[in-house]
Write an enzyme that holds these catalytic residues in place. Structure first.
Site, short mmCIF file in Angstrom:
data_model
loop_
_atom_site.label_atom_id
_atom_site.label_comp_id
_atom_site.label_asym_id
_atom_site.label_seq_id
_atom_site.Cartn_x
_atom_site.Cartn_y
_atom_site.Cartn_z
N SER B 49 1.34 -28.80 91.62
CA SER B 49 1.09 -29.05 92.65
C SER B 49 -0.38 -29.51 92.88
O SER B 49 -0.79 -29.29 94.23
CB SER B 49 1.25 -27.56 93.73
OG SER B 49 -0.38 -26.83 93.14
N LYS B 86 -5.04 -23.39 94.44
CA LYS B 86 -4.14 -24.25 95.75
C LYS B 86 -6.35 -24.27 95.81
O LYS B 86 -7.26 -23.56 96.09
CB LYS B 86 -3.36 -23.09 96.95
CG LYS B 86 -2.35 -23.09 96.74
CD LYS B 86 -1.54 -24.57 96.76
CE LYS B 86 0.40 -24.31 95.67
NZ LYS B 86 0.82 -25.25 95.39
#
Lengths: 418, 137
Positions: B49, B86
């Protein structure tokens, strides 16, 4: 001003640092060989999990409450301890690391710099948490014993939130009168019972006694403690760590041992560990205890211990191994399923002040032992060892619930989901 | 078995190197890449991701807990019991990915969430490292 900074149930807290899935769960850590519970995190403590209980006795209780169980992961604890200590060291120019999770700080000439010790303590706590994810308690006091008392208050007494300060008579009385006398540093439970007979139940009652009289009735140690509780600093860092009076290395086997040579190599390995520790504190062994036993839960419980007196006190691992070899036949018994064995130096003398013997020749070999310890310190324990210690690893620790070595082995580094 | 990496010295002494006085300590990657050694840990990136931020599966991440996280930083958080890497969007309380295949994650009050540290560096291993082989499975 002194401070004592230590971690809250250190082993259990260390387990939570790199395993966020157990941060909000009750966690306990077991001792060597998963024998007893040695650390209980605050969440588990609230469930009523007792410390120092044998694991097998409390297994069902732990399972019922879904308590997370871990074996002692010394590699992890040692590494996190180093990091924690060096963060704490930033707050003072004189630090003394007292144990794996406790360190003293001595503040000299800081009074004009630090206006509010409470606030400073909060800052230490916040920084250590931020940088290492370890919770610590901070106690300030005008002597080491008072700092230790304040630390106790900071963590255990209601109304303190991880920081306590003893810097005047009011705060001193408030904290000491809420502490039981056995919570005072250096007052064990046996001494505590004798003090109770005199009507001394709280730390404050001990502090109110005359140090001189108490010295006559008890010891210099008690006199010092009373002085320290009254703000007279008597302990210095060197006094804080006195050489041990006895040194043991003992352990239960991961698997039972019946064979002659396995038991012997295990005992000699323990002997080598004792030798190393004896040399570390510059002592010599005068009297050695060597023992082996089956489990007390076995039908025919067998235990044998032999005391060996050295003609000349020694710190030579080879002499220790020879002593063990000499008495080994008295200890070994065929068909016994040995569960535990160990070696203890039960009488030690100082290597600095030895009375030499006119007739017996000392078998000590400081050059050899220096070299031996030097190599092992530099390249890791067991880089050189006695052949008699063998290479068998069978009796090594049982660590069934061991967590990964997150910070010391590449294969164990934490995984981060992206 | 431990092997001690010292060579036997034969006791022959030659000429001192003319560069001896100019010798400095070798370059250390630790020194260059880690500003707060006590507060930094090393982790292994798992997943796809963050690819557009240049973080690939199997990269090493240096995570600094002393660094204050700024909006838009690559961070590692404890998100419901997992270490997660993230972008942090503080204004909207979201975790953003660097890949069109992953949607932003809204942080809800009942989520277990703490920022663990800022990812200050990521290291790509273009050839396999033996010590890490078992982590890559």
């Amino acid at each position: 001003m002194y401070a004592l900074v230590d971690a809250v149930s250190y082993y259990a807290s260390a387990e939570k640092v790199f395993d966020p899935s157990i941060r909000n769960k009750p966690v306990v850590v077991l001792t060597n060989n998963d024998g007893c519970i040695c650390a209980v995190c605050p969440i588990a403590r609230r469930l009523g999990v007792p410390k120092f209980k044998p694991y097998f006795q409390i297994k069902h209780f732990l399972a019922k409450h879904q308590v997370v169980i871990r074996s002692s992961n010394y590699e992890l604890y040692a590494d996190l301890s180093d990091k924690m200590m060096s963060v704490i060291a930033r707050f003072c120019d004189n630090q003394y690391v007292y144990s794996i999770d406790e360190s003293f700080l001595q503040f000299k000439n800081y009074n004009s710099l630090i206006k509010d010790w409470h606030q400073y303590g909060d800052e230490i706590r916040r920084t250590v948490w931020q940088e290492t994810r370890l919770p610590v308690g901070v106690g300030f006091g005008t002597t080491p014993t008072l700092a230790k008392a304040a630390n106790h208050a900071a963590k255990k007494l209601p109304g303190f939130n991880g920081v306590a300060v003893i810097n005047d008579d009011k705060s001193r009385k408030e904290i000491l009168s809420r502490m039981s006398v056995t919570d005072v540093w250096g007052i064990g439970s046996r001494l505590g019972k004798r003090l109770n007979v005199l009507g001394i139940n709280t730390a404050w009652e001990l502090a109110s006694r005359s140090p001189k009289t108490m010295r006559q009735q008890f010891s210099v140690m008690v006199e010092r403690t009373i002085n320290e509780l009254n703000g007279v600093a008597c302990l210095t860092w060197d006094d804080v760590r006195q050489p041990k009076k006895e040194i043991y290395s003992t352990r239960s086997f991961g698997q039972r041992v019946t064979e002659f040579h396995s038991l012997k190599t295990a005992l000699i390995t323990h002997g080598a560990i004792v030798g190393r520790k004896v040399r570390q504190q510059h002592s010599l062994v005068k009297r050695l205890l060597i023992f082996a036993a089956s489990s007390p839960h076995d039908d025919n419980y067998y235990k044998k211990s032999v005391v060996y007196d050295f003609p000349v006190a020694t710190d030579n691992t080879i002499n220790i191994a020879l002593a063990i070899t000499q008495v080994f036949n008295q200890i070994y018994m065929p068909n016994v399923h040995f569960y535990r064995c160990g070696v203890g130096a039960i009488e030690l003398t100082s290597s600095e002040f030895t009375q030499h013997d006119m007739f017996s020749i000392s078998g000590n070999n400081p050059e050899l032992m220096n070299c031996y310890d030097g190599i092992n310190n530099r390249y890791g324990n067991d880089t050189v060892k006695l052949a008699a210690e063998g290479r068998a690893e069978k009796w090594h620790m049982r660590r069934e619930f061991l967590s990964p070595s997150f910070t010391s082995k590449w294969r164990d580094i934490p995984k981060i989901i992206c | 078995m431990k092997i001690i990496p010292i060579y036997i010295e034969a006791g022959i002494s030659g000429f001192e190197s003319p560069a001896a006085e100019y010798k400095e300590l070798g370059l250390s990657l630790d020194q260059l890449l880690i500003s707060n050694p006590d507060a930094t840990f090393i982790g292994l990136a798992k997943g796809q991701s963050m690819i557009e931020a240049g973080i690939f599966d199997g990269d090493l991440l240096l995570v600094d807990r002393a660094e204050a996280p700024q909006d838009g930083d690559v961070i590692v958080a404890n998100y419901n019991g997992c270490f997660t890497c993230k972008f942090i969007d503080k204004t909207n309380a979201r975790l953003l990915s660097a890949s069109k295949l992953h949607r932003p994650v809204q942080i809800n009050p009942d989520d277990d969430f703490q920022i663990e540290g800022v990812v200050t560096r990521s290291i790509r291993l273009h050839r396999q490292v033996r010590e890490l082989a078992s982590c890559m499975l």
